[in-house]
Design an enzyme around this catalytic site. Structure first.
Site, PDB file in Angstrom:
ATOM      1  N   ASP A 178       1.668  27.126  37.815  1.00 41.47           N
ATOM      2  CA  ASP A 178       0.306  27.574  38.114  1.00 41.47           C
ATOM      3  C   ASP A 178       0.413  28.141  39.518  1.00 41.47           C
ATOM      4  OD1 ASP A 178      -2.440  27.938  38.275  1.00 41.47           O
ATOM      5  OD2 ASP A 178      -2.986  25.863  37.897  1.00 41.47           O
ATOM      6  N   HIS A 179      -0.656  28.424  40.176  1.00 40.11           N
ATOM      7  CA  HIS A 179      -0.652  28.599  41.623  1.00 40.11           C
ATOM      8  C   HIS A 179      -1.453  27.446  42.213  1.00 40.11           C
ATOM      9  CE1 HIS A 179       0.123  33.031  40.718  1.00 40.11           C
ATOM     10  NE2 HIS A 179       1.167  32.604  41.393  1.00 40.11           N
ATOM     11  N   GLY A 188      -5.982  28.461  37.497  1.00 38.84           N
ATOM     12  CA  GLY A 188      -6.226  29.053  36.181  1.00 38.84           C
ATOM     13  C   GLY A 188      -5.098  29.976  35.742  1.00 38.84           C
ATOM     14  N   HIS A 189      -3.947  29.874  36.407  1.00 38.91           N
ATOM     15  CA  HIS A 189      -2.829  30.774  36.120  1.00 38.91           C
ATOM     16  C   HIS A 189      -1.719  29.988  35.419  1.00 38.91           C
ATOM     17  CE1 HIS A 189      -4.295  33.130  39.914  1.00 38.91           C
ATOM     18  NE2 HIS A 189      -5.124  33.228  38.896  1.00 38.91           N
ATOM     19  N   ILE A 190      -1.829  29.882  34.117  1.00 44.51           N
ATOM     20  CA  ILE A 190      -0.888  29.065  33.345  1.00 44.51           C
ATOM     21  C   ILE A 190       0.354  29.903  33.059  1.00 44.51           C
ATOM     22  CG2 ILE A 190      -0.603  27.695  31.257  1.00 44.51           C
ATOM     23  CD1 ILE A 190      -3.712  27.650  31.117  1.00 44.51           C
TER      24      ILE A 190
END
Lengths: 564, 141
Positions: A326-327, A490-492
């Site tokens: 993720d970030h 929200g960066h999968i």
């Protein structure tokens, strides 16, 4: 193309942005394509906006709550919705997704920065240092390999950006201009830029840039320009922001079939190692199957490995599900000395890219900084402020209005998005628990590396320095309470990494499974490393590139890139 | 009854042109909430005030200053400003839970707080591309 021994030429699992783009390109080139989507189709945008308006908690999923779909194809909204392998707060995976036709881009912010040249070459550039994570690898492709596809993806999605600000950022040139001129920076962005541009922190210079976004700045592809409705997350009420449904519709118009509410629960492997038959369950628990010459898995970086683990496919490397990323995100809050009028325009319109790359990446993670237009809404609701002013200060009427105006209009939120490193132990596994269709749920393990946490520490110091530069007061820095705490972005990403070595990766440089010649995997699951930019543009570029390879394998001679 | 509720709401919100239809909806929501007994008392007290003679000061002295009535005063303002009901307001001290009860989308988009801060209801800007680049057109004076 081959004789029609299968139901379709291509079966695509997942009708999000990656699957829909592949479906569109192939259907347009004449292939027989079906998209299987576990979720439902969303209602009209005004209904989604209305659902958001009355949702008690304004989370990304709140506008999409639908009881049957949430049971049959669960859309986790954050840490609380997952099967987490460990209970500790700093070991939780925190980002959610939408299982709906069009996917999670329904509720994305829309930012589309590209990865940098160096992001593809992390091991070559920065490996060997004592603190550099051993699991960091080079991609099997370079920035130059992907650059034409970035341009293609920007055209398909409709990206607005400033050529002057973004060409050749960190030796990552653009071969074509942005399709649209930039989304205008906010009043707050411009005021902050005036205060900090040219100043330095830790030897790196601040320069505020408008953030490229898949959000119309003019009429484009039949969609209107952004009107600044401020709820890109969870939905653009007028369709100015791109979402995956744009290409779902284009794919269907080009002849692709769309089968919704079909949750895949199996993929059969033939004796020769190829895969053709996809098994699924409808919401009525009715089993079905469909076959294709080529299978494309286009679910997200949690659902894709889940399906592969269920089907026991593509995993000779043992890497399926591993390297979940993720970030790391964190926000700091302050009051500007002047009124900057937040709560208008897209939630974020500008950022600072200076800290994404440099020699420091031998020792700590790079990061982006975002300037935001949403005041302190992520920290406390507008209601909380009103309650405090009325119950504690006993303000009413004009006095209340004046105090509210004075304080809220000075609210500023700065945030960072920090690179996460791949780690074999951060992973998606199958839970013993199942969803409403008795399909195993994903179980997640996630704990960021010290390299990433050092980057997070530098990022939060940077946010603090920016507040110092602008003369902010009332600074609220969550680092004061817990330096290791972070939010999901929200960066999968990760979990089916791309690589040259079949013993160390799941797919090759063209997103084709090393183990199964007719199985492709698209989406951010194939990212070997992630840099610090938002991932959607990169995954779209990779998907369009993979679509060309799928087409070649099908025997399609020429695929046309299209302009709106 | 609605006339008193509207007049009181004008004093509490500081906004003169309140929509009477919204007022009925908000009064009905309060009437079916735990705030109802205090609302009755507030309206009774308000009805007894001398209208026109520094009404704000009278409302402050006779209603807002009363500890057991202040949560309901706050609740009335919350409804007009944000269309929400917050039951925890009645706790001592009031808990600023994030869990607010909303009414209809129309009520949400009619929240006054956004205009007061020079913004617009989230989801309904009514503006043109790029308006966020400038100071707001509706900046309060």
């Amino acid at each position: 193309m081959s004789p029609a021994k299968n139901d379709f030429d291509v079966v695509i699992v997942g009708a999000g942005v990656a699957g829909a783009m592949v479906a569109y390109r192939l259907a347009k080139a004449g292939a027989r394509v079906v998209m299987l989507e576990a979720g439902i189709r969303n209602p009209a945008r005004p209904q989604i906006a209305g659902a958001y308006a009355i949702a008690p908690i304004k989370s990304p999923h709140s506008a999409y709550v639908q009881i049957e779909a949430d049971a049959k194809a669960p859309s986790p909204d954050g840490a609380a919705d997952y099967e987490q392998a460990f209970p500790e707060a700093d070991r939780q995976y925190k980002s959610g997704y939408e299982r709906r036709t069009g996917g999670s881009t329904w509720h994305w912010l829309g930012h589309t920065p590209r990865m940098l040249r160096s992001d593809f070459e992390m091991k070559s550039r920065y490996g060997g240092a004592k603190d550099f994570p051993l699991a960091m690898v080079d991609w099997p492709i370079t920035y130059d390999d992907l650059e034409p596809w970035y341009c293609d993806a920007e055209r398909e999605m409709g990206v607005a950006g400033s050529d002057e600000e973004w060409n050749d950022l960190f030796d990552s040139p653009r071969s074509q201009p942005f399709p649209m001129s930039m989304i205008w920076p906010s009043y707050s962005d411009m005021w902050i830029a005036e205060k900090i541009n040219g100043k330095k922190f830790e030897g790196l210079e601040y320069r505020v840039r408008s953030t490229p976004s898949a959000r119309n700045s003019s009429l484009y592809d039949g969609r209107p320009p952004c009107a600044g409705n401020s709820i890109c997350v969870p939905v653009c009420p007028i369709g100015a922001k791109y979402d995956g449904y744009v290409h779902v519709k284009k794919a269907v118009d080009a002849g692709a079939a769309l089968w919704e509410q079909c949750a895949v629960n199996g993929i059969d492997k033939d004796a020769d190692g190829s895969v053709h038959t996809i098994r699924f369950l409808t919401y009525g628990n009715v089993p079905g199957k469909v076959s294709g010459d080529i299978v494309v898995i286009a679910a997200n970086a949690i659902e894709t490995p889940k399906l592969l683990l269920i089907a026991k496919l593509a995993n000779s490397s043992g890497q399926v599900g591993c390297n979940l990323m993720d970030h790391l995100s964190k926000s700091t809050y302050g009051l500007a000395p002047e009124k900057l009028f937040p709560f208008r325009g897209p939630p974020s319109t500008s950022g600072i890219e200076s800290f994404r790359d440099g020699p420091f990446r031998s020792n700590w993670a790079g990061f982006r900084v975002s300037l935001n237009n949403d005041g302190w809404s992520r920290k406390s609701s507008p209601q909380a402020q009103i309650i405090q002013l009325v119950t504690e200060k006993k303000l009413i009427g004009a006095e209340l209005q004046a105090e509210l105006f004075e304080s809220v209009t000075r609210q500023v939120r700065l945030s960072c998005s920090v690179e996460v490193t791949p780690d074999h132990n951060n992973k998606v596994e199958l839970s013993n628990n199942t969803d409403g269709l008795k399909i195993p749920k994903p179980k997640l393990t996630f704990s960021p590396s010290d390299y990433s946490l050092r980057g997070l520490a530098h990022a939060t110091k940077t946010l603090r320095d920016i507040f110092r530069c602008i003369g902010a007061t009332n600074i609220i820095d969550p680092n004061d309470a817990d330096p290791r705490a972070f939010d999901g972005a929200g960066h999968i990403m990760g979990t089916c990494r791309m690589g040259k070595d079949p013993s160390q990766s799941v797919v090759d440089a063209h997103c084709r499974s090393h183990d199964h010649h007719n199985l492709f995997i698209v989406g951010s699951s194939v990212f070997p490393t992630v840099g610090s930019p938002n991932p959607t543009l990169t995954l779209a570029a990779l998907a369009l590139r993979a679509a060309q390879d799928v087409g070649k394998q099908l025997g399609i001679k020429k695929q046309r890139q299209t302009k709106p | 009854m609605i006339d008193d509720f509207m007049a009181l709401s004008r004093v509490l919100t500081g906004v003169e042109d309140l929509d009477v239809n919204l007022g009925r909806q908000y009064r009905d929501r309060l009437a079916s909430s735990p705030f109802q007994p205090q609302l009755d008392e507030i309206l009774e007290r308000f009805h007894g005030l001398k209208k026109g003679e520094n009404l704000v000061a009278q409302v402050k002295a006779k209603i807002v200053e009363v500890d057991r009535l202040r949560p309901t005063v706050c609740q009335i303002i919350l409804l007009w400003y944000t269309s929400t009901v917050q039951d925890n307001l009645r706790m001592e001290p009031p808990a600023a839970s994030l869990n607010f009860r909303y009414g209809t989308p129309e009520e949400y988009f009619s929240g006054l707080a956004w205009k007061i801060i020079g913004a617009h209801p989230p989801g309904l800007s009514g503006g043109y591309f790029g308006h966020w680049r400038y100071r707001p057109d509706n900046e309060p004076k």
